[in-house]
Scaffold this active site. Sequence first.
Site, PDB file in Angstrom:
ATOM      1  N   GLU A 138      -5.507   0.557  -6.215  1.00  0.00           N
ATOM      2  CA  GLU A 138      -6.778   0.734  -5.716  1.00  0.00           C
ATOM      3  C   GLU A 138      -7.716  -0.335  -6.128  1.00  0.00           C
ATOM      4  O   GLU A 138      -8.955  -0.057  -6.674  1.00  0.00           O
ATOM      5  CB  GLU A 138      -7.589   2.159  -6.418  1.00  0.00           C
ATOM      6  N   GLU A 141      -0.193   8.780  -4.791  1.00  0.00           N
ATOM      7  CA  GLU A 141      -1.013   9.681  -5.570  1.00  0.00           C
ATOM      8  C   GLU A 141      -1.443  10.709  -4.469  1.00  0.00           C
ATOM      9  O   GLU A 141      -1.818  10.524  -3.400  1.00  0.00           O
ATOM     10  CB  GLU A 141      -2.398   9.220  -6.261  1.00  0.00           C
TER      11      GLU A 141
END
Length: 488
Positions: free
Chosen positions: A210, A389
């Site tokens: 990220e 995730e």
Amino acid sequence: MCAKFSLGADFRFGFSTVGVQHEMGTPDSEFSSDWVAWLHDPENIVAGIVSGDRPEDGPGYWGLYKEDHERARSIGMDAAWITVEWARIFPRATFDVKVQEERSGGVLTRVMVEEKHLKELEKMADMKALNHYREILSDWRSRGGLVIVNLFHWSLPLWLHDPIKVRKQGPDRANSGWADEKCVVEFAKFSAFIAQHLDDLVDMWYTMNEPSVVANAGYLQVRSGFPPGYLDLQTYLSVTKHLGEAHAVAYDSVKSFSKKPIGVVESVAEWMPLTPKDRAAAERGFEFNVSIYDVAQKGLLGGGVVDEIRGRLDWVGLNYYSRIVVEEASELPSGFKVVEGYGYSCEPRSASLDGRPTSDFGWEVYPEGLYNVLTRLHNRYRLPIYVTENGCADSEDRIRPRLLVSHLYQIHRAQRDGLDVRGYFHWNLTDNLEWSRGYSMRFGLFEVDNATKRRYARPSALVFREIASAKAIPEEFEHMTKPPLTSR
């Protein structure tokens, strides 16, 4: 139970670990980094920027990894992505190891890390910490688990990034992390070092998790509680550029010592317009959201194509949690404004404006968005995808069971339509430190008592076990495949 919605015999179910979030909490597990310093800063605590919870009071994966691996296997998990903490391996600066660099049009395209440099780095490294990671990876591998190693999940060594000084003095007067191109060069060295020393235990790699969050939360959304909390558009643009360069040079550094596939992971939302006239705004948001993949696959960086960094992607890692609803806002640099009451912008433990349940974080449960994002990423990149995730903060385990089933059903749908989706990593196996929010946000299939380090299975862990063990959603869970609705 009778299996109905198959995910395939080779589909992987897994968990994740990150040093600041999981590792500390048992004797000799502490380490220093920018995030550790940020969470301890008295001014941050007094201002409520961080919770005051300490990472050294965490679940203690560093010392209890064998127990957690056993729990993971007991509920059908056969894969793990494990972050190797840069600050653990190199607690002291590595600037003195000089390497050759290549550039093209102002972009750093390659850092040549050779065997001689790795020998120098070995003298600087904490080899005890490295060997402990070897023990962790070996234990998981010995249980038949797929090993994916991540090289960066937000935490930097303090000698590279001092967020308190950056906030007070500016990035030009402090160790400024990704705002300085030096960080890119040092990341290439670190990546090569880890690849050489751990490749025999690793099945897959990814460079970073990220990166857009690092840039956005650190330099634009300064109320987010992320370091360095320094609001500056030009610095934000520099950080974004350097993170793109960092993936490319790390990819080449790892490939110099490993033939395993390398990916990059981003959190991508389902971007939706509030009304039909807001479609262009939603599309701008999505294009911005997937920019790291575009850098890695297409060489798109700084408004142009850099041929020397394209084709640096073997698989796509997708973190998916919810959607983002936007409307046009021409007065803003982004061209859009996020609409409250949907996606990530809801009241905690409530319902969205669409009547969807929300997590303890206030994130709307929107499973069909996962199918849509997977489809867009497949059509855009034509690479294998792992959902790296997915989950929710849910201390009472009231919405997690249905969230699990409904999102895995969307993966089944995507596979049925021909998408190459190969795994699902639930965030997470255990409760952990949720960065500036501390231990208040509970994401685990297993609840953790931080005082005793005892783990307790939540009911959702049993739901997960039924699906992961069968590699399919049982017929008995079919009623939970539909998107959940609640009353406001």
